[in-house]
Design an enzyme around this catalytic site. Structure first.
Site, PDB file in Angstrom:
ATOM      1  N   SER A 207       0.843  -1.194   0.000  1.00 29.93           N
ATOM      2  CA  SER A 207       0.000   0.000   0.000  1.00 29.93           C
ATOM      3  C   SER A 207       0.882   1.249   0.000  1.00 29.93           C
ATOM      4  O   SER A 207       1.646   1.445  -0.936  1.00 29.93           O
ATOM      5  CB  SER A 207      -0.970  -0.048   1.184  1.00 29.93           C
ATOM      6  OG  SER A 207      -2.011   0.878   1.021  1.00 29.93           O
ATOM      7  N   GLU A 321      -9.321  -5.686  -3.905  1.00 28.70           N
ATOM      8  CA  GLU A 321      -8.772  -4.427  -3.385  1.00 28.70           C
ATOM      9  C   GLU A 321      -9.887  -3.454  -3.013  1.00 28.70           C
ATOM     10  O   GLU A 321      -9.718  -2.583  -2.159  1.00 28.70           O
ATOM     11  CB  GLU A 321      -7.853  -3.782  -4.417  1.00 28.70           C
ATOM     12  CG  GLU A 321      -6.614  -4.595  -4.770  1.00 28.70           C
ATOM     13  CD  GLU A 321      -5.524  -4.526  -3.720  1.00 28.70           C
ATOM     14  OE1 GLU A 321      -5.776  -3.997  -2.621  1.00 28.70           O
ATOM     15  OE2 GLU A 321      -4.422  -5.025  -3.987  1.00 28.70           O
ATOM     16  N   HIS A 424      -7.646  -5.744   0.410  1.00 26.33           N
ATOM     17  CA  HIS A 424      -6.455  -4.912   0.496  1.00 26.33           C
ATOM     18  C   HIS A 424      -5.720  -5.179   1.803  1.00 26.33           C
ATOM     19  O   HIS A 424      -6.328  -5.241   2.865  1.00 26.33           O
ATOM     20  CB  HIS A 424      -6.863  -3.437   0.409  1.00 26.33           C
ATOM     21  CG  HIS A 424      -5.703  -2.497   0.369  1.00 26.33           C
ATOM     22  ND1 HIS A 424      -4.803  -2.474  -0.665  1.00 26.33           N
ATOM     23  CD2 HIS A 424      -5.284  -1.544   1.240  1.00 26.33           C
ATOM     24  CE1 HIS A 424      -3.890  -1.549  -0.440  1.00 26.33           C
ATOM     25  NE2 HIS A 424      -4.163  -0.976   0.708  1.00 26.33           N
TER      26      HIS A 424
END
Length: 519
Positions: A207, A321, A424
């Site tokens: 990320s 995600e 995610h």
């Protein structure tokens, strides 16, 4: 029995000591997968960024005379409690937070490969002490593993015209990324003392950490400080592109006015907690800017000319995600509601979006809207990084699609069920071998198999620049094949497939050239 006796002897041995450029540190002994390790925590890699050093590039740490204990994590950097999945082992929170941690095989003195991992959290939260980033498992595989703290939020990404004026480089903001460069320089100068090879450093992150890796690949300041790179979900490419310095300066001036601080001296005199609490009204992540020093232009522009670091790259994103609810908001996932949502998002281009992300029935709407939400959030930026690197990078690129959903929780809430895809951040524990460090989920044999595959790929890449090795399904570098680009689907059972999403990504690239992310 022999292994247990060896561990007892290892644990009873004197604490490990290492001589660094700034002085001696004393760590502690540990074990992972029956491999004896040495762990050093809370080592300063730069001076505390306090007082006049607030909003300045990191300065060298002061040397010490006595042996410094390095047996507990340093404080985490200033941050609000924003993410419920973050669990910290750090010694509280402080503006004095520029520390790193090292895991190494016990007694290692030869030139081992090195991993430097940057945590995620939108550049506003996170910490190198989180159990999901623990370096013990990779260290047991013969890798010297480092996690790094760096300044966050208003402390790491704040700019005003006065800050740019006082800078010899006329730069402001990006202090958190300058911290990462300083950490890499520390690794270059000190990692050999831990048995690591400064010529075999891999940088990695997830990320915001992955976004940082892409920025470090483009920055002239970090050139030559690493030999390989890993990006898990994220790149500093639209819609997460750097903003102009002038934009950050305007935001900074408005923030200073809200605080009633008219000078840099007044801003630097404010208590850290007051600055932190004043950010509660702000929304979104901290932004990287084009400061003319760390970044002279957008990474996409540098990469398109082949001016990024020419190193092997392993990168990818997850199967979930985002989720279809981000597109449909509170509407049921019907084809009619989906068409309305696409019209709201894309206007005159809605018909093209529907062709690329079709929604003929509820099942297809859920699938397409989930893919679109993930692409718009972070998968598109990752795909663009892959595509730029394979075209202009001059080194192999290995692309993955992580598709192992987390299992049910040990104590699920009433009516709660597992996510259908890999959400995610879900890949972190799998990739770093840290499933056991997350007690929230009832990990299964399938999860452990997926982790063994993913960590195995990562370990091979860190060691050689190529994820392929004994016991792992073959993973070809990205190339055109069968109407798409080859990628590795990583799950309990891995396979190679052709990603045929280029038309979707071209559509989003054109969209984000003139639009901010509307989600």
């Amino acid at each position: 029995m022999a292994g247990f006796a060896a561990f007892v002897a290892h644990a009873a041995a004197p604490p490990p000591r290492v001589s660094l450029a700034d002085g001696w540190v004393e760590g502690r002994r540990a074990q992972a997968d029956a491999v004896a390790l040495e762990v050093f925590q809370g080592i300063p890699y730069a001076a505390p960024p306090l007082g006049d050093l607030r909003w300045k590039p990191p300065q060298p740490a002061s040397a010490w005379n006595d042996v410094r204990e390095a047996k507990r994590f340093g404080p985490r950097c200033m941050q609000l409690p924003l993410f419920g999945d973050m669990r910290f082992r750090s010694a509280g929170m402080s503006e004095d937070c520029l520390y790193l941690n090292v895991w190494k095989p016990a007694g290692a003195t030869t030139k081992l490969p090195v991993l430097v991992y940057f945590f995620g959290g939108g550049f506003v939260a996170g910490d190198g002490s989180e159990p999901r980033y623990d370096g013990a498992s990779l260290a047991s595989r013969g890798i010297v593993t480092v996690t790094v703290n760096y300044r966050l939020g208003v402390f790491g990404f704040f700019a005003t015209p006065a800050l740019a004026t006082e800078s010899p480089q006329h730069a402001a903001g990006n202090y958190g990324l300058l911290d990462q460069v300083a950490a890499l320089r520390w690794v270059r100068d000190n990692i050999a003392a831990f048995g690591g090879d400064p010529a075999q450093v891999t940088i990695a992150g997830e990320s915001a950490g992955s976004i940082a890796v892409s920025a470090l690949m483009a920055s002239p300041l970090s050139r030559g400080l690493f030999a390989r790179a890993i990006g898990e979900s994220g790149a500093l490419i639209a819609p997460i592109a750097p903003v102009p310095l002038a934009t950050m300066e305007r935001r900074g001036e408005a923030f200073a006015r809200k605080l009633g601080a008219g000078t840099l001296a007044a801003l630097r005199a404010l208590p850290a907690d007051r600055l932190l609490q004043a950010t509660r009204e702000q929304h979104g992540d901290a932004d990287v800017n084009l400061d003319g020093w760390f970044l002279r232009e957008s990474p996409a522009a540098s990469m398109a000319r082949g001016e990024q670091a020419q190193v092997p790259l392993l990168l990818g994103s997850n199967s979930q995600e985002g989720y279809y609810t981000a597109i449909l908001k509170d509407q049921p996932p019907t084809p009619a509601h989906y068409r309305t949502a696409l019209q709201r998002l894309f206007g005159a281009q809605a018909a093209r979006a529907l062709t690329l992300y079709p929604g003929a029935d509820t099942t297809q709407v859920k699938s397409s809207a989930t893919a679109l939400a993930g692409d718009m959030f972070i998968a598109h930026t990752t795909w663009r990084w892959m595509d730029l690197q394979r075209r202009h990078g001059g080194a192999p690129v290995y692309f993955y699609y992580f598709d192992q959903p987390r299992p049910a929780k040990v104590h699920p809430a009433a009516g709660e069920s597992p996510d259908p895809g890999a959400v995610h951040s879900a890949g972190i524990e799998y990739a770093l071998g840290n499933l056991a460090g997350n007690p929230v989920y009832a990990w299964t044999a399938a999860d452990r198999a997926a982790s063994a595959m993913m960590e195995g790929y990562f370990a091979r890449f860190i060691k050689t620049g190529d994820p392929n090795g004994a016991g792992l399904p073959p993973w070809p570098a990205v190339r055109e094949s069968d109407g798409g680009l080859l990628r590795q689907v990583i799950a309990a059972h891995c396979r190679t497939e052709a990603d045929r999403g280029a038309a979707r990504q071209a559509f989003l690239q054109a969209y984000f050239a003139t639009h901010a992310d509307p989600l």
